[in-house]
Write a protein that holds these residues in place. Sequence first.
Motif, PDB file in Angstrom:
ATOM      1  N   THR A 205      -3.548  -6.566 -26.069  1.00  0.00           N
ATOM      2  CA  THR A 205      -2.309  -5.801 -25.934  1.00  0.00           C
ATOM      3  C   THR A 205      -1.559  -5.772 -27.270  1.00  0.00           C
ATOM      4  OG1 THR A 205      -1.145  -7.781 -25.127  1.00  0.00           O
ATOM      5  CG2 THR A 205      -1.995  -6.273 -23.452  1.00  0.00           C
ATOM      6  N   SER A 206      -2.231  -6.160 -28.364  1.00  0.00           N
ATOM      7  CA  SER A 206      -1.563  -6.062 -29.675  1.00  0.00           C
ATOM      8  C   SER A 206      -2.541  -5.711 -30.804  1.00  0.00           C
ATOM      9  CB  SER A 206      -0.793  -7.351 -30.002  1.00  0.00           C
ATOM     10  OG  SER A 206      -1.663  -8.451 -30.101  1.00  0.00           O
ATOM     11  N   CYS A 207      -3.534  -6.569 -31.062  1.00  0.00           N
ATOM     12  CA  CYS A 207      -4.457  -6.298 -32.184  1.00  0.00           C
ATOM     13  C   CYS A 207      -5.250  -5.006 -31.950  1.00  0.00           C
ATOM     14  CB  CYS A 207      -5.428  -7.457 -32.390  1.00  0.00           C
ATOM     15  SG  CYS A 207      -4.700  -9.101 -32.245  1.00  0.00           S
ATOM     16  N   ASN A 208      -5.488  -4.655 -30.678  1.00  0.00           N
ATOM     17  CA  ASN A 208      -6.264  -3.442 -30.363  1.00  0.00           C
ATOM     18  C   ASN A 208      -5.547  -2.157 -30.800  1.00  0.00           C
ATOM     19  OD1 ASN A 208      -4.370  -3.906 -28.350  1.00  0.00           O
ATOM     20  ND2 ASN A 208      -5.509  -2.801 -26.808  1.00  0.00           N
ATOM     21  N   GLU A 209      -4.274  -2.254 -31.161  1.00  0.00           N
ATOM     22  CA  GLU A 209      -3.584  -1.057 -31.658  1.00  0.00           C
ATOM     23  C   GLU A 209      -4.272  -0.523 -32.919  1.00  0.00           C
ATOM     24  OE1 GLU A 209       0.552  -1.622 -32.645  1.00  0.00           O
ATOM     25  OE2 GLU A 209       0.626   0.307 -33.695  1.00  0.00           O
ATOM     26  N   CYS A 210      -4.766  -1.436 -33.780  1.00  0.00           N
ATOM     27  CA  CYS A 210      -5.351  -1.015 -35.054  1.00  0.00           C
ATOM     28  C   CYS A 210      -6.810  -1.417 -35.242  1.00  0.00           C
ATOM     29  CB  CYS A 210      -4.561  -1.598 -36.226  1.00  0.00           C
ATOM     30  SG  CYS A 210      -2.815  -1.187 -36.188  1.00  0.00           S
ATOM     31  N   HIS A 211      -7.229  -2.513 -34.581  1.00  0.00           N
ATOM     32  CA  HIS A 211      -8.567  -3.042 -34.869  1.00  0.00           C
ATOM     33  C   HIS A 211      -9.656  -2.477 -33.958  1.00  0.00           C
ATOM     34  CE1 HIS A 211      -7.729  -5.901 -38.102  1.00  0.00           C
ATOM     35  NE2 HIS A 211      -6.554  -6.035 -37.541  1.00  0.00           N
ATOM     36  N   GLY A 212      -9.338  -1.502 -33.131  1.00  0.00           N
ATOM     37  CA  GLY A 212     -10.362  -0.871 -32.301  1.00  0.00           C
ATOM     38  C   GLY A 212     -10.150  -1.156 -30.829  1.00  0.00           C
ATOM     39  N   MET A 213     -10.687  -0.284 -29.991  1.00  0.00           N
ATOM     40  CA  MET A 213     -10.503  -0.393 -28.546  1.00  0.00           C
ATOM     41  C   MET A 213     -10.982  -1.748 -28.031  1.00  0.00           C
ATOM     42  SD  MET A 213      -9.068   2.213 -27.237  1.00  0.00           S
ATOM     43  CE  MET A 213      -8.593   3.877 -27.688  1.00  0.00           C
ATOM     44  N   SER A 214     -12.079  -2.283 -28.642  1.00  0.00           N
ATOM     45  CA  SER A 214     -12.518  -3.620 -28.250  1.00  0.00           C
ATOM     46  C   SER A 214     -12.501  -4.548 -29.469  1.00  0.00           C
ATOM     47  CB  SER A 214     -13.882  -3.570 -27.576  1.00  0.00           C
ATOM     48  OG  SER A 214     -14.805  -2.899 -28.401  1.00  0.00           O
ATOM     49  N   LEU A 215     -11.603  -4.265 -30.408  1.00  0.00           N
ATOM     50  CA  LEU A 215     -11.382  -5.079 -31.614  1.00  0.00           C
ATOM     51  C   LEU A 215     -12.561  -5.040 -32.576  1.00  0.00           C
ATOM     52  CD1 LEU A 215      -9.795  -8.232 -29.877  1.00  0.00           C
ATOM     53  CD2 LEU A 215      -8.621  -6.200 -30.730  1.00  0.00           C
ATOM     54  N   ARG A 216     -13.487  -4.087 -32.373  1.00  0.00           N
ATOM     55  CA  ARG A 216     -14.690  -4.022 -33.204  1.00  0.00           C
ATOM     56  C   ARG A 216     -14.684  -2.775 -34.101  1.00  0.00           C
ATOM     57  NH1 ARG A 216     -19.128  -6.690 -31.704  1.00  0.00           N
ATOM     58  NH2 ARG A 216     -19.444  -6.417 -33.926  1.00  0.00           N
ATOM     59  N   ALA A 217     -13.477  -2.376 -34.555  1.00  0.00           N
ATOM     60  CA  ALA A 217     -13.328  -1.171 -35.376  1.00  0.00           C
ATOM     61  C   ALA A 217     -13.979   0.024 -34.679  1.00  0.00           C
ATOM     62  CB  ALA A 217     -13.917  -1.386 -36.779  1.00  0.00           C
ATOM     63  N   ASP A 218     -13.845   0.061 -33.368  1.00  0.00           N
ATOM     64  CA  ASP A 218     -14.486   1.113 -32.566  1.00  0.00           C
ATOM     65  C   ASP A 218     -13.451   2.100 -32.019  1.00  0.00           C
ATOM     66  OD1 ASP A 218     -13.383  -0.961 -31.080  1.00  0.00           O
ATOM     67  OD2 ASP A 218     -14.804  -0.784 -29.436  1.00  0.00           O
ATOM     68  N   TYR A 219     -13.004   2.984 -32.893  1.00  0.00           N
ATOM     69  CA  TYR A 219     -12.051   4.018 -32.493  1.00  0.00           C
ATOM     70  C   TYR A 219     -12.674   5.389 -32.615  1.00  0.00           C
ATOM     71  CZ  TYR A 219      -7.821   1.202 -32.509  1.00  0.00           C
ATOM     72  OH  TYR A 219      -6.864   0.305 -32.219  1.00  0.00           O
ATOM     73  N   PRO A 220     -12.204   6.344 -31.835  1.00  0.00           N
ATOM     74  CA  PRO A 220     -12.632   7.720 -32.086  1.00  0.00           C
ATOM     75  C   PRO A 220     -11.875   8.348 -33.256  1.00  0.00           C
ATOM     76  CG  PRO A 220     -11.311   7.591 -30.063  1.00  0.00           C
ATOM     77  CD  PRO A 220     -11.399   6.202 -30.616  1.00  0.00           C
ATOM     78  N   TRP A 221     -11.014   7.598 -33.941  1.00  0.00           N
ATOM     79  CA  TRP A 221     -10.286   8.117 -35.106  1.00  0.00           C
ATOM     80  C   TRP A 221     -10.423   7.121 -36.254  1.00  0.00           C
ATOM     81  CZ3 TRP A 221      -7.667   7.000 -30.416  1.00  0.00           C
ATOM     82  CH2 TRP A 221      -6.992   5.787 -30.386  1.00  0.00           C
ATOM     83  N   PRO A 222     -10.161   7.568 -37.505  1.00  0.00           N
ATOM     84  CA  PRO A 222     -10.329   6.653 -38.641  1.00  0.00           C
ATOM     85  C   PRO A 222      -9.255   5.565 -38.688  1.00  0.00           C
ATOM     86  CG  PRO A 222      -9.688   8.857 -39.392  1.00  0.00           C
ATOM     87  CD  PRO A 222      -9.769   8.926 -37.913  1.00  0.00           C
ATOM     88  N   SER A 223      -9.604   4.372 -39.141  1.00  0.00           N
ATOM     89  CA  SER A 223      -8.639   3.283 -39.294  1.00  0.00           C
ATOM     90  C   SER A 223      -9.132   2.349 -40.389  1.00  0.00           C
ATOM     91  CB  SER A 223      -8.506   2.523 -37.969  1.00  0.00           C
ATOM     92  OG  SER A 223      -7.849   1.278 -38.172  1.00  0.00           O
TER      93      SER A 223
END
Length: 294
Positions: A205-223
């Motif tokens: 509920t916090s790190c997932n804002e930037c580090h990916g949906m499962s904290l593994r840099a796994d976003y559909p957008w760049p970060s």
Amino acid sequence: MLILRWLAFTLGALVLCALGFVGWVYAASEAHFRSFSAPSAFTHPIPENEASIAHGARLALTRGCYGCHGAALQGEVMWGNVQTPNLPALARTEPPAAFESAIRHGIGHDGRALYSMPSYNFVRMSDQDVAALIAFLRATPVSNEAPPGDLAPWFERTRGDFMIRLEIAKGADGAMPRFLNLGPPLSQQDNPDQRIARGEYLAMTSCNECHGMSLRADYPWPSNAPDLIVMSAYNQDAFTRLMREGVPSSGAELPMMGPVARGRFVHWTDEEIADLYAYLTDMSRRAVEAESPD
Ligand code: HEC
Ligand code: HEC
């Protein structure tokens, strides 16, 4: 004469076409905004005691509400054209269910989908924490510093709004409700090690804002935020320093994580930092194991 009439006719037709196009974009996007079904109404009681309000205050700090809603949560302009609402003012006019719907489901009090409010980050937040957050917002004094709606220049706001509508008309859409289920459900809540269970809840509920949906840099957008498998390189002291001072084990200045830690994560308790550490190191150990050949 004929030429002039012809010119006037062409110009009129062009203006009508442009108006028709804008009207169509507005109508289509307006229907789209309202096409996401509302969640069932939040009925959890909103506490009024001081301990819950203080807990809600810490939730607002650690979950970054101030970063986008302003230093007094009074609303501000993001990215030059997105206006965030005045939360204490809205908390006095809207029922708790409308707030829960915005926070966890990405649907605003008027039933329209939100776009830049990161509800994907709060979708796993517990009923109790959502209620504490609302209790805190209701108890927060309304700041008149910047009346909502007056901040961004009208033209910029209209342009920002129209760009979102144009994207929808083109079939590309970033409505927040579409991202809510991309993240995994919590998987460690029955872990016999309660630190890991609590740490998972905090991280997701916090790190997932930037580090990916499962904290593994796994976003559909760049970060720019790395896969948190890097936590395998951290011992508990180094991680505590990262949370308290924003300084990583390498000692380097982190342009984003540094200020985020100093603004938000300094508000974790020692126990919360220990819980996060337990979960994140266990997660990275499991991830490394899953990726190694035997
Ligand atoms: C990344 C920036 C960002 C963060 C972080 C953020 N918000 Fe928002 N929020 C927005 C924006 C932008 C809007 C307005 C419209 C939209 O999403 O498109 C909004 C709208 C809202 C709304 C109102 C929706 C409505 O119109 O009914 C509520 C309530 C809200 N936010 C609560 C919160 C709370 C509570 C937190 C912290 C837990 C938070 N927000 C964190 C950007 C943010
Ligand atoms: C607002 C975005 C944001 C949030 C929230 C955030 N991070 Fe980060 N984090 C970053 C970025 C971006 C980097 C890469 C370095 C930089 O650009 O500052 C980073 C880097 C890191 C690193 C690597 C540091 C190194 O050794 O180089 C760790 C570990 C880390 N973050 C842990 C966390 C943890 C744990 C949380 C949740 C408690 C968290 N982050 C929340 C954006 C964020």
